[in-house]
Write an enzyme that holds these catalytic residues in place. Structure first.
Site, PDB file in Angstrom:
ATOM      1  N   CYS A 110       8.484  -3.964  10.448  1.00 33.34           N
ATOM      2  CA  CYS A 110       7.129  -3.665  10.937  1.00 33.34           C
ATOM      3  C   CYS A 110       6.969  -3.966  12.425  1.00 33.34           C
ATOM      4  O   CYS A 110       5.964  -3.601  13.026  1.00 33.34           O
ATOM      5  CB  CYS A 110       6.099  -4.433  10.122  1.00 33.34           C
ATOM      6  SG  CYS A 110       6.258  -4.165   8.364  1.00 33.34           S
ATOM      7  N   ASN A 130      -0.343  -0.409   4.605  1.00 35.18           N
ATOM      8  CA  ASN A 130       0.677  -0.937   5.514  1.00 35.18           C
ATOM      9  C   ASN A 130       1.776   0.124   5.622  1.00 35.18           C
ATOM     10  O   ASN A 130       2.511   0.351   4.669  1.00 35.18           O
ATOM     11  CB  ASN A 130       1.217  -2.256   4.953  1.00 35.18           C
ATOM     12  CG  ASN A 130       2.342  -2.845   5.793  1.00 35.18           C
ATOM     13  OD1 ASN A 130       2.914  -2.169   6.650  1.00 35.18           O
ATOM     14  ND2 ASN A 130       2.677  -4.100   5.533  1.00 35.18           N
ATOM     15  N   HIS A 147       0.022  -5.460  13.953  1.00 37.43           N
ATOM     16  CA  HIS A 147       0.529  -4.677  12.820  1.00 37.43           C
ATOM     17  C   HIS A 147      -0.492  -4.707  11.686  1.00 37.43           C
ATOM     18  O   HIS A 147      -1.021  -5.767  11.343  1.00 37.43           O
ATOM     19  CB  HIS A 147       1.872  -5.260  12.377  1.00 37.43           C
ATOM     20  CG  HIS A 147       2.319  -4.775  11.049  1.00 37.43           C
ATOM     21  ND1 HIS A 147       2.355  -3.436  10.729  1.00 37.43           N
ATOM     22  CD2 HIS A 147       2.750  -5.445   9.948  1.00 37.43           C
ATOM     23  CE1 HIS A 147       2.775  -3.301   9.482  1.00 37.43           C
ATOM     24  NE2 HIS A 147       3.023  -4.510   8.985  1.00 37.43           N
TER      25      HIS A 147
HETATM   26  N1  COA Z   1      -4.797  -7.288  -8.277  1.00 35.70           N
HETATM   27  C1  COA Z   1      -5.425  -8.293  -8.883  1.00 35.70           C
HETATM   28  N2  COA Z   1      -4.977  -9.562  -8.867  1.00 35.70           N
HETATM   29  C2  COA Z   1      -3.847  -9.807  -8.165  1.00 35.70           C
HETATM   30  C3  COA Z   1      -3.144  -8.797  -7.515  1.00 35.70           C
HETATM   31  C4  COA Z   1      -3.646  -7.488  -7.587  1.00 35.70           C
HETATM   32  N3  COA Z   1      -3.066  -6.466  -6.988  1.00 35.70           N
HETATM   33  N4  COA Z   1      -2.068  -9.347  -6.900  1.00 35.70           N
HETATM   34  C5  COA Z   1      -2.106 -10.642  -7.164  1.00 35.70           C
HETATM   35  N5  COA Z   1      -3.174 -10.941  -7.954  1.00 35.70           N
HETATM   36  C6  COA Z   1      -3.599 -12.239  -8.457  1.00 35.70           C
HETATM   37  C7  COA Z   1      -2.446 -13.208  -8.585  1.00 35.70           C
HETATM   38  O1  COA Z   1      -1.789 -13.050  -9.815  1.00 35.70           O
HETATM   39  C8  COA Z   1      -3.138 -14.525  -8.446  1.00 35.70           C
HETATM   40  O2  COA Z   1      -3.738 -14.852  -9.654  1.00 35.70           O
HETATM   41  P1  COA Z   1      -3.834 -16.381 -10.179  1.00 35.70           P
HETATM   42  O3  COA Z   1      -4.626 -17.091  -9.112  1.00 35.70           O
HETATM   43  O4  COA Z   1      -4.524 -16.244 -11.482  1.00 35.70           O
HETATM   44  O5  COA Z   1      -2.424 -16.846 -10.244  1.00 35.70           O
HETATM   45  C9  COA Z   1      -4.252 -14.250  -7.443  1.00 35.70           C
HETATM   46  O6  COA Z   1      -4.472 -12.835  -7.500  1.00 35.70           O
HETATM   47  C10 COA Z   1      -3.909 -14.633  -6.027  1.00 35.70           C
HETATM   48  O7  COA Z   1      -2.584 -14.159  -5.722  1.00 35.70           O
HETATM   49  P2  COA Z   1      -1.905 -14.366  -4.327  1.00 35.70           P
HETATM   50  O8  COA Z   1      -0.556 -13.749  -4.364  1.00 35.70           O
HETATM   51  O9  COA Z   1      -2.020 -15.813  -3.966  1.00 35.70           O
HETATM   52  O10 COA Z   1      -2.893 -13.504  -3.413  1.00 35.70           O
HETATM   53  P3  COA Z   1      -3.034 -13.475  -1.855  1.00 35.70           P
HETATM   54  O11 COA Z   1      -4.440 -13.698  -1.483  1.00 35.70           O
HETATM   55  O12 COA Z   1      -1.954 -14.262  -1.172  1.00 35.70           O
HETATM   56  O13 COA Z   1      -2.752 -11.934  -1.533  1.00 35.70           O
HETATM   57  C11 COA Z   1      -1.079 -10.457  -0.666  1.00 35.70           C
HETATM   58  C12 COA Z   1      -1.490 -11.361  -1.818  1.00 35.70           C
HETATM   59  C13 COA Z   1       0.280  -9.864  -0.984  1.00 35.70           C
HETATM   60  C14 COA Z   1      -2.114  -9.358  -0.533  1.00 35.70           C
HETATM   61  C15 COA Z   1      -1.030 -11.302   0.634  1.00 35.70           C
HETATM   62  O14 COA Z   1      -0.294 -12.476   0.410  1.00 35.70           O
HETATM   63  C16 COA Z   1      -0.422 -10.574   1.801  1.00 35.70           C
HETATM   64  O15 COA Z   1      -0.927  -9.564   2.250  1.00 35.70           O
HETATM   65  N6  COA Z   1       0.673 -11.112   2.370  1.00 35.70           N
HETATM   66  C17 COA Z   1       1.362 -10.520   3.506  1.00 35.70           C
HETATM   67  C18 COA Z   1       2.211  -9.410   3.069  1.00 35.70           C
HETATM   68  C19 COA Z   1       2.828  -8.664   4.190  1.00 35.70           C
HETATM   69  O16 COA Z   1       2.363  -8.655   5.284  1.00 35.70           O
HETATM   70  N7  COA Z   1       3.944  -8.016   3.888  1.00 35.70           N
HETATM   71  C20 COA Z   1       4.613  -7.101   4.725  1.00 35.70           C
HETATM   72  C21 COA Z   1       5.344  -7.701   5.825  1.00 35.70           C
HETATM   73  S1  COA Z   1       4.693  -7.101   7.306  1.00 35.70           S
END
Ligand code: COA
Length: 336
Positions: A114, A281, A251
């Site tokens: 990215c 993304n 990004h």
């Molecule tokens: N829909 C509903 N619930 C979801 C879900 C979805 N799509 N994905 C995860 N959950 C749930 C999880 O199971 C978790 O449930 P729990 O609390 O009962 O265990 C809860 O939501 C929180 O999950 P978590 O993974 O901690 O969420 P988050 O707020 O960290 O968001 C991302 C997850 C992936 C959106 C976030 O971490 C992110 O954007 N990270 C950066 C990714 C990135 O930039 N990647 C590319 C590199 S540039």
């Protein structure tokens, strides 16, 4: 050193939309969660027979039409992508042939996930300002839908496909690239990957699913910590102040990452541009897409200072402060 500037821009996204409501039918998720946690509403998905080289060619066609530009005198093609059509030949070579770019032009793919577009822009600036090259085509393009696991709710909600292209040309005495910053930290390589030949990195076994795998939490924390420091370094290298930055284009990974990054910088969130709301993304395409959205919407104008900052797998990051000096547009953009 000669001056260099971005003279033209074009972009493309596939026509098929994948909405949050569509995703509700595919995995256990819902529109409210996705919008609240990411800010993403839709993504664009390539056709089965549409690959990264096709996205690149369409973005360059848009550029040529809008700016009345020819690519007949391009002397280097740089394509930043993590989803090349093949391991080899490069997407850049395919694009060179497809667009009738001279056989004497260099063509190379660049892999910095990215952060790839800003890495390629940095390289283009170095090539042009050194006088080695005169007209460099820089494309950021990814077809992430090809490597996204649509049974995994933690990744399928994030990614989309698209391409953005710019021309970097000699700019007379004045250099419109005001300062940059590059960085990488391979100790975090296991946090976002798609396996190739090896299935282990930093002693960690990787999931060889052929799909994109990530530890979203780790990437989130690293980016929110690293990008503000990187932005300060760009400003220091450019001898500029944050208050002089008209638009900040980080990004487009997740809106909930852009907010704390702006907060830590004490930069107005309203002056951050992003492409994630309707495109998701799009990795190497996300920054040129956001820049072009700003131009298409009439927000971004020549003479303004724009700070681009890419970050992602590697872990890698790259920033650049540019003063915008595009040639006049002679045609309308191709609608998305
Ligand atoms: N829909 C509903 N619930 C979801 C879900 C979805 N799509 N994905 C995860 N959950 C749930 C999880 O199971 C978790 O449930 P729990 O609390 O009962 O265990 C809860 O939501 C929180 O999950 P978590 O993974 O901690 O969420 P988050 O707020 O960290 O968001 C991302 C997850 C992936 C959106 C976030 O971490 C992110 O954007 N990270 C950066 C990714 C990135 O930039 N990647 C590319 C590199 S540039």
């Amino acid at each position: 050193m000669k001056g260099a500037r971005i003279t033209a821009i074009g972009s493309y996204v596939p026509s098929r939309r994948l909405t949050n409501t569509d995703l509700e039918q595919m995995v256990d998720t819902n529109d409210e969660w996705i919008v609240q946690r990411t800010g993403i509403r839709e993504r664009r998905i390539s056709r089965a027979d549409e690959y990264t080289s096709d996205l690149c060619a369409a973005a360059v066609q848009d550029l040529m039409k809008r700016y009345g530009k020819s690519v007949q005198d391009v002397d280097m093609v740089l394509v930043a992508t993590s989803t090349p059509d093949f391991s080899f030949p490069s997407v850049a070579a395919i694009v060179q042939n497809r667009l009738g770019i001279p056989l004497t032009s260099g063509a190379i793919d660049m892999s910095a996930a990215c952060a790839g577009f800003v890495y390629a822009l940095h390289t283009a600036h170095a090539l042009v300002s050194s006088g080695l090259h005169h007209k460099v085509l820089v494309i950021g393009a990814d077809a992430l839908s090809k490597i996204t696991d649509y049974t995994d709710r933690s990744t399928s909600i994030l990614f989309g496909d698209g391409a953005g292209a710019v021309l970097v040309e000699s700019g007379g005495d004045k250099d419109h690239f005001l300062g940059g910053n590059l960085g990488s930290d391979g100790s975090g390589a296991q946090h976002v990957y798609r396996t190739g030949l090896a299935d282990k990195v930093n002693g960690v076994e990787l999931a060889a699913t052929g799909m994109l795998v990530q530890n979203g939490r780790e990437v989130f924390k690293w980016a929110v910590r690293t990008v503000p420091q990187g932005v300060q370094q760009v400003l220091q290298n450019a001898g500029a102040e944050l208050a002089e930055v008209d638009w900040f284009i980080p990004h487009s990974a997740n809106l909930r990452m852009i907010e704390p990054i702006c907060e830590r910088l004490n930069y107005p969130f309203e002056q951050a541009l992003y492409s994630l709301e309707y495109f998701g993304n799009t990795s190497a395409a996300s920054i040129p897409l956001a820049l072009d959205l700003g131009i298409r919407e009439g927000k971004v104008q020549n003479g303004q200072r724009i700070l681009l900052y890419g970050f992602g797998a590697g872990l890698t990051h790259a920033g650049q402060l540019v003063s915008l000096s595009l040639d006049p547009q002679v045609g309308a953009p191709t609608p998305y």
